[in-house]
Design a protein around this motif. Structure first.
Motif, short mmCIF file in Angstrom:
data_model
loop_
_atom_site.label_atom_id
_atom_site.label_comp_id
_atom_site.label_asym_id
_atom_site.label_seq_id
_atom_site.Cartn_x
_atom_site.Cartn_y
_atom_site.Cartn_z
N PHE A 166 60.86 27.52 19.37
CA PHE A 166 60.81 28.33 20.58
C PHE A 166 59.67 27.81 21.45
N ARG A 167 59.90 27.82 22.76
CA ARG A 167 58.82 27.42 23.68
C ARG A 167 57.85 28.59 23.85
N PRO A 168 56.57 28.40 23.51
CA PRO A 168 55.59 29.49 23.66
C PRO A 168 55.53 29.99 25.11
N GLY A 169 55.47 31.29 25.26
CA GLY A 169 55.35 31.89 26.58
C GLY A 169 56.65 32.07 27.32
N SER A 170 57.75 31.60 26.75
CA SER A 170 59.05 31.72 27.41
C SER A 170 59.88 32.79 26.73
N GLU A 171 60.58 33.58 27.53
CA GLU A 171 61.41 34.64 26.99
C GLU A 171 62.79 34.15 26.55
N TYR A 172 63.17 32.91 26.98
CA TYR A 172 64.56 32.51 26.73
C TYR A 172 64.73 31.06 26.30
N GLU A 173 63.66 30.24 26.21
CA GLU A 173 63.83 28.81 25.94
C GLU A 173 63.60 28.46 24.47
N LEU A 174 64.49 27.63 23.96
CA LEU A 174 64.41 27.12 22.60
C LEU A 174 64.81 25.64 22.63
N PHE A 175 64.13 24.83 21.82
CA PHE A 175 64.40 23.39 21.78
C PHE A 175 64.83 22.99 20.37
N SER A 176 65.80 22.09 20.30
CA SER A 176 66.26 21.61 19.00
C SER A 176 66.42 20.09 19.04
N LEU A 186 60.08 10.45 16.89
CA LEU A 186 61.39 9.84 16.68
C LEU A 186 61.44 8.95 15.44
N GLY A 187 62.65 8.70 15.00
CA GLY A 187 62.87 7.91 13.81
C GLY A 187 62.52 6.44 13.98
N ASN A 188 62.40 5.97 15.23
CA ASN A 188 62.05 4.57 15.45
C ASN A 188 60.55 4.35 15.63
N GLY A 189 59.75 5.39 15.33
CA GLY A 189 58.30 5.24 15.38
C GLY A 189 57.65 5.63 16.69
N ASN A 190 58.44 6.00 17.68
CA ASN A 190 57.88 6.39 18.98
C ASN A 190 57.54 7.88 19.03
N VAL A 191 56.52 8.22 19.82
CA VAL A 191 56.17 9.61 20.11
C VAL A 191 56.24 9.80 21.62
N LEU A 192 56.94 10.82 22.07
CA LEU A 192 57.06 11.10 23.50
C LEU A 192 56.35 12.40 23.83
N LEU A 193 55.73 12.44 25.01
CA LEU A 193 55.06 13.63 25.53
C LEU A 193 55.75 14.05 26.82
N TYR A 194 56.27 15.28 26.83
CA TYR A 194 56.98 15.81 27.99
C TYR A 194 56.21 16.98 28.60
N GLU A 195 56.38 17.15 29.90
CA GLU A 195 56.02 18.40 30.56
C GLU A 195 57.24 19.32 30.40
N ALA A 196 57.05 20.47 29.78
CA ALA A 196 58.19 21.30 29.35
C ALA A 196 59.05 21.79 30.51
N ARG A 197 58.47 22.02 31.66
CA ARG A 197 59.27 22.59 32.76
C ARG A 197 60.08 21.52 33.50
N ARG A 198 59.78 20.23 33.22
CA ARG A 198 60.49 19.16 33.93
C ARG A 198 61.40 18.34 33.00
N LEU A 199 60.90 17.97 31.85
CA LEU A 199 61.65 17.19 30.87
C LEU A 199 62.17 15.87 31.44
N PHE A 239 55.03 22.07 20.43
CA PHE A 239 54.52 22.50 21.73
C PHE A 239 53.01 22.66 21.72
N SER A 240 52.41 22.47 22.90
CA SER A 240 51.03 22.89 23.07
C SER A 240 50.98 24.41 23.00
N GLN A 241 49.80 24.96 22.74
CA GLN A 241 49.70 26.42 22.56
C GLN A 241 50.14 27.19 23.79
N ASP A 242 49.96 26.62 24.98
CA ASP A 242 50.36 27.32 26.21
C ASP A 242 51.81 27.06 26.58
N GLY A 243 52.51 26.21 25.81
CA GLY A 243 53.91 25.95 26.08
C GLY A 243 54.19 25.04 27.24
#
Length: 310
Positions: A127-137, A196-209, A185-189
């Motif tokens: 679940f995205r912290p601070g959001s009433e309706y968002e979930l990521f899988s 990822l399985g290929n060794g990469n790590v990605l950082l997203y801004e949750a509201r933009r993706l 998620f960061s604590q503030d969401g």
């Protein structure tokens, strides 16, 4: 921590010792695949075993707790990860069929299932912290889906193979597919990391993706787990990660940004701010937000605690 011996251990980081053990006869020798606590009531601990979710009451004074407070049937397939919503009333469980089951914790039953967007095992759910309706899988079909779980509709579906191709190639990609191994998620969401399985790590801004920051080949094998390390502010943000290569590392996000804007960005692998070679293959990692201790579970029966001095 949960183990293949069908038990849960509560650890005291002040002494680095196990202080309590939890189990239930109906675990029937199956491994504990995931653990989550209610954010509104720290006395409510949940775990997944096979296709069931169990709740333990932490107010039970026993050192050896042998029976769960309640157990819930959740689908028919193996559960891989559970997550509890900020409101404390809803739990999400990801399973081997690629489905996400939503459990009402007051009624102890499944009320909705999110499906038909993952074509393979769903490995991680948050679940995205601070959001009433968002979930990521995230799943082994190499996709991450952002859901509106209230309407049971996807907000966005990201193909990680295409994402990596757009944002920079990986030397490991042809050997290890970009399965979505973990989402955190960061604590503030506001931000999320994807390992990822290929060794990469990605950082997203949750509201933009879009336009993620990429830690290119952070690991020489599959990423196992990531976590925010300290501040959620982008200017001094740090990310911890571990992978099948045994590396436990802390990355400086400002360094990642400098690399992205540099003309020589692809010439050499980014080096971590701090790193250590773990003695066994890691299975899980978590960062204590107060002490910034990095706790690593591996193929042994021990938990290793690292305390980076940064």
């Amino acid at each position: 921590s949960g183990t293949e011996d069908s038990s849960i251990r509560l650890w005291d980081l002040r002494t680095d010792r196990s202080v309590r053990r939890f189990s239930d006869n109906s675990f029937a020798g199956d491994a504990v695949s995931s653990i989550a606590f209610s954010s509104t009531d720290a006395n409510r601990m949940f775990c997944s075993v096979a296709h069931k979710v169990y709740e333990f009451d932490m107010r039970n004074p026993s050192i050896l707790v042998r029976e769960a407070f309640v157990n819930m049937e959740v689908g028919q397939d193996e559960l891989n990860q559970i997550s509890v919503h900020d409101n404390g009333n809803l739990l999400a469980a990801a399973d081997d069929m690629g489905e996400i089951h939503l459990v009402d914790l007051s009624r102890h039953g499944v009320i909705k299932t999110l499906k038909n967007k993952h074509k393979n095992l769903c490995n991680t759910v948050r679940f995205r912290p601070g959001s009433e309706y968002e979930l990521f899988s995230g799943a082994f079909d190499c996709t991450m889906v952002a859901w509106n779980f209230v309407s049971a509709k996807p907000l966005k579906r990201i193909d990680m193979a295409k994402e990596i191709h757009i944002n920079g190639p990986s030397n490991n990609q042809t050997v290890n597919p970009p399965f979505v191994q973990c989402i955190n998620f960061s604590q503030d969401g506001q931000y999320l990391t994807v390992g990822l399985g290929n060794g990469n790590v990605l950082l997203y801004e949750a509201r933009r993706l879009d336009q993620p920051m990429l830690i290119y080949d952070a690991h020489m094998g599959s990423v196992v787990q990531t976590s925010f390390f300290g501040s959620s502010n982008l200017v001094d943000m740090r990310i911890a990660s571990t992978g099948n290569d045994g590396l436990v590392a802390v990355w400086d996000v400002s360094t990642i940004w400098d690399r992205l804007t540099s003309e020589s960005a692809d010439e050499e692998r980014l080096q971590p701010l701090w790193g250590v070679s773990h003695h066994s293959k890691p299975n899980w990692m978590v960062v204590d937000p107060s002490s910034l201790a990095i706790c690593v579970a591996d193929t042994s029966s021990h938990i290793t605690v690292y305390r980076p001095q940064l």
